[in-house]
Design an enzyme around this catalytic site. Sequence first.
Site, PDB file in Angstrom:
ATOM      1  N   GLU A 144       2.644  -5.784  13.383  1.00 32.57           N
ATOM      2  CA  GLU A 144       1.051  -6.130  14.013  1.00 32.57           C
ATOM      3  C   GLU A 144       0.953  -7.274  14.317  1.00 32.57           C
ATOM      4  O   GLU A 144       0.581  -8.275  14.415  1.00 32.57           O
ATOM      5  CB  GLU A 144       0.153  -5.308  13.776  1.00 32.57           C
ATOM      6  CG  GLU A 144      -0.886  -5.185  14.896  1.00 32.57           C
ATOM      7  CD  GLU A 144      -2.127  -3.813  14.664  1.00 32.57           C
ATOM      8  OE1 GLU A 144      -2.980  -3.701  13.315  1.00 32.57           O
ATOM      9  OE2 GLU A 144      -3.132  -4.898  15.631  1.00 32.57           O
ATOM     10  N   ARG A 199       0.575  -0.988  -0.017  1.00 30.03           N
ATOM     11  CA  ARG A 199       0.214  -0.299   0.030  1.00 30.03           C
ATOM     12  C   ARG A 199       0.377   1.247   0.363  1.00 30.03           C
ATOM     13  O   ARG A 199       0.177   2.488  -0.722  1.00 30.03           O
ATOM     14  CB  ARG A 199      -1.225  -0.555   1.275  1.00 30.03           C
ATOM     15  CG  ARG A 199      -2.170  -1.275   0.904  1.00 30.03           C
ATOM     16  CD  ARG A 199      -3.306  -1.352   1.900  1.00 30.03           C
ATOM     17  NE  ARG A 199      -1.930  -2.156   2.928  1.00 30.03           N
ATOM     18  CZ  ARG A 199      -2.449  -2.559   4.300  1.00 30.03           C
ATOM     19  NH1 ARG A 199      -3.529  -1.968   4.923  1.00 30.03           N
ATOM     20  NH2 ARG A 199      -1.617  -3.834   4.804  1.00 30.03           N
TER      21      ARG A 199
HETATM   22  O1  LIG Z   1       4.107  -0.561  11.111  1.00 30.20           O
HETATM   23  P1  LIG Z   1       3.993  -1.648  11.724  1.00 30.20           P
HETATM   24  O2  LIG Z   1       3.727  -3.025  12.797  1.00 30.20           O
HETATM   25  O3  LIG Z   1       5.089  -2.584  11.168  1.00 30.20           O
HETATM   26  O4  LIG Z   1       2.803  -2.414   9.912  1.00 30.20           O
HETATM   27  C1  LIG Z   1       2.521  -1.546   9.490  1.00 30.20           C
HETATM   28  C2  LIG Z   1       3.073  -2.312   7.792  1.00 30.20           C
HETATM   29  O5  LIG Z   1       1.499  -3.380   8.020  1.00 30.20           O
HETATM   30  C3  LIG Z   1       1.322  -3.025   6.530  1.00 30.20           C
HETATM   31  O6  LIG Z   1       1.603  -4.004   5.939  1.00 30.20           O
HETATM   32  P2  LIG Z   1       1.728  -4.692   5.475  1.00 30.20           P
HETATM   33  O7  LIG Z   1       2.987  -5.797   6.188  1.00 30.20           O
HETATM   34  O8  LIG Z   1       0.279  -5.642   5.484  1.00 30.20           O
HETATM   35  O9  LIG Z   1       1.694  -5.427   3.550  1.00 30.20           O
HETATM   36  P3  LIG Z   1       0.527  -5.036   2.811  1.00 30.20           P
HETATM   37  O10 LIG Z   1       0.555  -3.623   2.381  1.00 30.20           O
HETATM   38  O11 LIG Z   1       1.297  -5.895   1.459  1.00 30.20           O
HETATM   39  O12 LIG Z   1      -0.908  -5.322   2.700  1.00 30.20           O
HETATM   40  C4  LIG Z   1       1.460  -1.589   6.577  1.00 30.20           C
HETATM   41  O13 LIG Z   1       1.089  -0.922   5.162  1.00 30.20           O
HETATM   42  C5  LIG Z   1       2.596  -1.034   6.371  1.00 30.20           C
HETATM   43  O14 LIG Z   1       3.165  -1.251   5.725  1.00 30.20           O
HETATM   44  N1  LIG Z   2      -3.918  -3.024  11.602  1.00 33.60           N
HETATM   45  C1  LIG Z   2      -4.137  -2.626  10.774  1.00 33.60           C
HETATM   46  N2  LIG Z   2      -4.568  -2.291   9.202  1.00 33.60           N
HETATM   47  C2  LIG Z   2      -4.084  -1.849   7.949  1.00 33.60           C
HETATM   48  N3  LIG Z   2      -2.916  -2.371   8.397  1.00 33.60           N
HETATM   49  C3  LIG Z   2      -1.882  -2.298   9.527  1.00 33.60           C
HETATM   50  N4  LIG Z   2      -0.876  -2.283   9.051  1.00 33.60           N
HETATM   51  C4  LIG Z   2      -0.590  -3.433  10.493  1.00 33.60           C
HETATM   52  N5  LIG Z   2      -1.704  -2.965  11.284  1.00 33.60           N
HETATM   53  C5  LIG Z   2      -2.288  -2.877  10.846  1.00 33.60           C
END
Ligand SMILES: O=P(O)(O)OC[C@H]1O[C@H](OP(=O)(O)OP(=O)(O)O)[C@H](O)[C@@H]1O
Ligand SMILES: Nc1ncnc2[nH]cnc12
Length: 193
Positions: A115, A78
């Site tokens: 998370e 994202r």
């Molecule tokens: O602060 P944090 O606990 O590290 O979480 C934040 C990250 O989690 C999500 O990515 P995700 O790894 O789910 O990837 P995606 O964008 O491919 O769904 C979001 O887009 C951030 O990159």
């Molecule tokens: N709760 C949440 N929703 C969307 N993106 C995330 N990345 C980490 N935690 C998330």
Amino acid sequence: MTDTTPAASVTREAPDTQALVDLVTSRLRDIPDFPEPGVVFKDVTPLLADGEAFSAVVRDMAERRRGTVDLVAGIEARGFIFGAAVAHELGIGFVPVRKAGKLPGRTRGVSYDLEYGSATIEIHEDSFVGGERVLVVDDVLATGGTAAATCELLEGSNATVVAFEALIELAFLHGRDRLPGRDVHTTIVVGGD
Ligand SMILES: O=P(O)(O)OC[C@H]1O[C@H](OP(=O)(O)OP(=O)(O)O)[C@H](O)[C@@H]1O
Ligand SMILES: Nc1ncnc2[nH]cnc12
């Protein structure tokens, strides 16, 4: 026959802060128990589907950083959407920070926890010649694991991370604590304690 109807007017001025917060808040959706039980997932797809809201967010991030950065780094997946749009708005280049195994050239990587679960991110090892001022962009700052790992990866590759921008900050996960001394801005903050 050529359609000469003027395009729908597009607001180019960024809304004031409260108006932007209200607009963003109204365009987000909570999905309980995704991707695992107990996580309330912040879904940005309604915001992306709204041209006014998406454009306002991108312009707000870009204007705060105009003239201070040479490149934008966006974090898969994202973070690509917002980061590439911010780079385009600023007329500067974009560096993809990808999940492991996706980049075709020689890479450097770092692993981290988030998370839900853990991940490894990579960049091409020749992404930076040295000293480039980089803005890191993502959609969510949660535990800060992803953002901190990205900063570590970029700075280990001779870039200078000047700031981090995210759309949403999940304050109860204290992600800012993982980014001490850094210029961190998030458009909306939810779940403060
Ligand atoms: O602060 P944090 O606990 O590290 O979480 C934040 C990250 O989690 C999500 O990515 P995700 O790894 O789910 O990837 P995606 O964008 O491919 O769904 C979001 O887009 C951030 O990159
Ligand atoms: N709760 C949440 N929703 C969307 N993106 C995330 N990345 C980490 N935690 C998330």
